[in-house]
Design an enzyme around this catalytic site. Sequence first.
Site, PDB file in Angstrom:
ATOM      1  CE  LYS A 112     -25.375 -29.250  57.140  1.00  0.00           C
ATOM      2  NZ  LYS A 112     -24.214 -28.407  56.816  1.00  0.00           N
ATOM      3  CG  ASP A 120     -21.958 -31.110  56.844  1.00  0.00           C
ATOM      4  OD1 ASP A 120     -21.678 -29.908  56.926  1.00  0.00           O
ATOM      5  OD2 ASP A 120     -21.946 -31.860  57.844  1.00  0.00           O
TER       6      ASP A 120
HETATM    7  P1  NDP Z   1     -15.510 -34.727  56.367  1.00  0.00           P
HETATM    8  O1  NDP Z   1     -16.459 -35.870  56.425  1.00  0.00           O
HETATM    9  O2  NDP Z   1     -14.745 -34.501  55.134  1.00  0.00           O
HETATM   10  O3  NDP Z   1     -14.477 -34.815  57.575  1.00  0.00           O
HETATM   11  C1  NDP Z   1     -14.911 -34.847  58.889  1.00  0.00           C
HETATM   12  C2  NDP Z   1     -13.712 -34.965  59.810  1.00  0.00           C
HETATM   13  O4  NDP Z   1     -14.132 -34.755  61.136  1.00  0.00           O
HETATM   14  C3  NDP Z   1     -13.076 -36.360  59.772  1.00  0.00           C
HETATM   15  O5  NDP Z   1     -11.722 -36.243  60.057  1.00  0.00           O
HETATM   16  C4  NDP Z   1     -13.817 -37.071  60.896  1.00  0.00           C
HETATM   17  O6  NDP Z   1     -13.078 -38.134  61.466  1.00  0.00           O
HETATM   18  C5  NDP Z   1     -13.948 -35.956  61.909  1.00  0.00           C
HETATM   19  N1  NDP Z   1     -15.138 -36.181  62.731  1.00  0.00           N
HETATM   20  C6  NDP Z   1     -16.412 -36.310  62.319  1.00  0.00           C
HETATM   21  N2  NDP Z   1     -17.236 -36.538  63.347  1.00  0.00           N
HETATM   22  C7  NDP Z   1     -16.452 -36.561  64.430  1.00  0.00           C
HETATM   23  C8  NDP Z   1     -16.702 -36.759  65.811  1.00  0.00           C
HETATM   24  N3  NDP Z   1     -17.946 -36.972  66.266  1.00  0.00           N
HETATM   25  N4  NDP Z   1     -15.648 -36.703  66.662  1.00  0.00           N
HETATM   26  C9  NDP Z   1     -14.379 -36.486  66.193  1.00  0.00           C
HETATM   27  N5  NDP Z   1     -14.098 -36.319  64.895  1.00  0.00           N
HETATM   28  C10 NDP Z   1     -15.099 -36.342  64.038  1.00  0.00           C
HETATM   29  O7  NDP Z   1     -16.394 -33.434  56.733  1.00  0.00           O
HETATM   30  P2  NDP Z   1     -16.079 -31.904  56.445  1.00  0.00           P
HETATM   31  O8  NDP Z   1     -14.636 -31.649  56.535  1.00  0.00           O
HETATM   32  O9  NDP Z   1     -16.828 -31.532  55.223  1.00  0.00           O
HETATM   33  O10 NDP Z   1     -16.834 -31.199  57.670  1.00  0.00           O
HETATM   34  C11 NDP Z   1     -16.164 -30.872  58.891  1.00  0.00           C
HETATM   35  C12 NDP Z   1     -16.944 -29.791  59.617  1.00  0.00           C
HETATM   36  O11 NDP Z   1     -17.037 -28.620  58.779  1.00  0.00           O
HETATM   37  C13 NDP Z   1     -18.392 -30.125  59.972  1.00  0.00           C
HETATM   38  O12 NDP Z   1     -18.734 -29.485  61.175  1.00  0.00           O
HETATM   39  C14 NDP Z   1     -19.185 -29.506  58.826  1.00  0.00           C
HETATM   40  O13 NDP Z   1     -20.519 -29.221  59.184  1.00  0.00           O
HETATM   41  C15 NDP Z   1     -18.384 -28.222  58.637  1.00  0.00           C
HETATM   42  N6  NDP Z   1     -18.566 -27.561  57.347  1.00  0.00           N
HETATM   43  C16 NDP Z   1     -18.290 -28.203  56.170  1.00  0.00           C
HETATM   44  C17 NDP Z   1     -18.447 -27.559  54.971  1.00  0.00           C
HETATM   45  C18 NDP Z   1     -18.032 -28.160  53.685  1.00  0.00           C
HETATM   46  O14 NDP Z   1     -17.986 -27.419  52.689  1.00  0.00           O
HETATM   47  N7  NDP Z   1     -17.702 -29.429  53.616  1.00  0.00           N
HETATM   48  C19 NDP Z   1     -19.001 -26.186  54.922  1.00  0.00           C
HETATM   49  C20 NDP Z   1     -19.172 -25.560  56.222  1.00  0.00           C
HETATM   50  C21 NDP Z   1     -18.987 -26.265  57.367  1.00  0.00           C
HETATM   51  P3  NDP Z   1     -13.457 -39.664  61.075  1.00  0.00           P
HETATM   52  O15 NDP Z   1     -12.894 -39.880  59.715  1.00  0.00           O
HETATM   53  O16 NDP Z   1     -12.837 -40.472  62.134  1.00  0.00           O
HETATM   54  O17 NDP Z   1     -14.979 -39.754  61.099  1.00  0.00           O
END
Ligand code: NDP
Length: 449
Positions: free
Chosen positions: A128, A168
């Site tokens: 990662k 991510d």
């Molecule tokens: P994005 O950046 O596309 O979206 C993240 C979302 O989560 C946004 O809505 C963001 O809100 C919110 N968020 C981020 N940090 C926080 C926080 N500290 N508190 C509250 N809300 C938060 O990321 P992904 O959708 O790609 O990833 C989301 C999760 O899925 C993560 O845990 C990631 O590790 C996991 N994941 C992702 C994969 C992928 O293929 N993308 C694969 C496997 C797991 P805001 O816009 O306000 O920051």
Amino acid sequence: MNVKEHIHNVLEQVIKRNPGELEFHQAVKEVLETLEPVMSRRPEYVEANILGRVVEPERVIIFRVPWQDDRGKVHVSRGFRVQFNSSLGPYKGGIRFHPSVTQGIIKFLGFEQIFKNSLTTMPLGGGKGGSDFDPKFKSEPEIMRFCQSFMTELQRHIGADTDVPAGDIGVGAREVGFMFGQYKRLQNEFTGVLTGKRINWGGSLIRPEATGYGAVYFAQEMLKAKNDNIEGKTCVVSGSGNVAQHTAEKLIELGARVVSLSDSDGAIYDPAGIDLEKLRFVMQLKSIHGGRIREYAERFKGVEYLQGSRPWIIECDCAFPSATQNEISLADAQVMCANGCRLICEGANMPTEPGAINLALSSGGLFGPSKAANAGGVAVSALEMSQNSMRLKWSREEVDQKLQNIMKAIHIQCVEAAEEYGMEGNLVAGANIAGFVRVADAMLDQGVV
Ligand code: NDP
């Protein structure tokens, strides 16, 4: 030394060696606590100190990432790549850009990734990376300059057969594109060194959707085992990024009623249900770095905006935490249980705190742990690597079918491993055990390295 004591000692060592890395401690503890029956049955794992080795990354790279904003001001961010375990294949795992990124966060994610990748049964090690750079409210040229600077260092350490990063939080196809461009320029080669690329230059169909779709397929499998179905269920989804959007999309497609999405500022509650048209609005909104979910409540009638709140107070049958780590506390889980939520399926990595997991499991609800439930993303990344190596492209239907089969197979592995080790129905233990055994056996085969 008995097995309990061995596990305790490894955990103590992790805490001592990695002070302050709380999320990493949490992730290691959760895995180790479920491995006792395996270690008892396989004394050769204790003998070879597999646990002591698996908790120590093979390599941690930390680097300076200098970049200039549009006004010419010079900033310094910190870059990380944790190459955790390569016993099953090249290191594989995403890159996160978020101000909360620290070495401990990247280590927790890298550690989880080892077992998740193992569950896919594909030839993938675990790794990662990321940076504390905050892409929110940055211009596109700023993001490009940052990505180029980040890759200028990272390119020395990665490669199609060495380490293959992906996206991510804060890293989508655009950032992958900028990083890929810089890698290609510096290495003078066009290889599958990153996944999550855009479709017209090496990406795979269904990769953007894979994590969210996969999580819903996994939830379907959990429900099917109980002669139930997602159709007609009221669902809450947290987050509004890549995983949340595609989770919601698949849920809507399968006839569920999605009533919530959120971001770091708050959540929306739409009792009428989010339909595909409203979801398009969210996708558009979030394609701009910094778009706020609050605007959904301003745009559509009858929607409540819950400022500063997570969506767990909303009544639902199923919950899909899809934002970030530790977003469901024990108190949240108590409210969810009381409100009748019977299924939690983790789209995000480690979104549920340990006390909340225990409550969900002990109350007889269905719980899909992230290692298993969100493995669809990395699985389709592996399919992207295969397509890149073969220089061909599979159709949308082909990739989606493979994804469905993979999620089914992961579910079966979790169920069977839990049963085999006397923890029937506990998919947290099942995922940890099934993922671990494959890695441990490979480590045994490869000697003390
Ligand atoms: P994005 O950046 O596309 O979206 C993240 C979302 O989560 C946004 O809505 C963001 O809100 C919110 N968020 C981020 N940090 C926080 C926080 N500290 N508190 C509250 N809300 C938060 O990321 P992904 O959708 O790609 O990833 C989301 C999760 O899925 C993560 O845990 C990631 O590790 C996991 N994941 C992702 C994969 C992928 O293929 N993308 C694969 C496997 C797991 P805001 O816009 O306000 O920051």
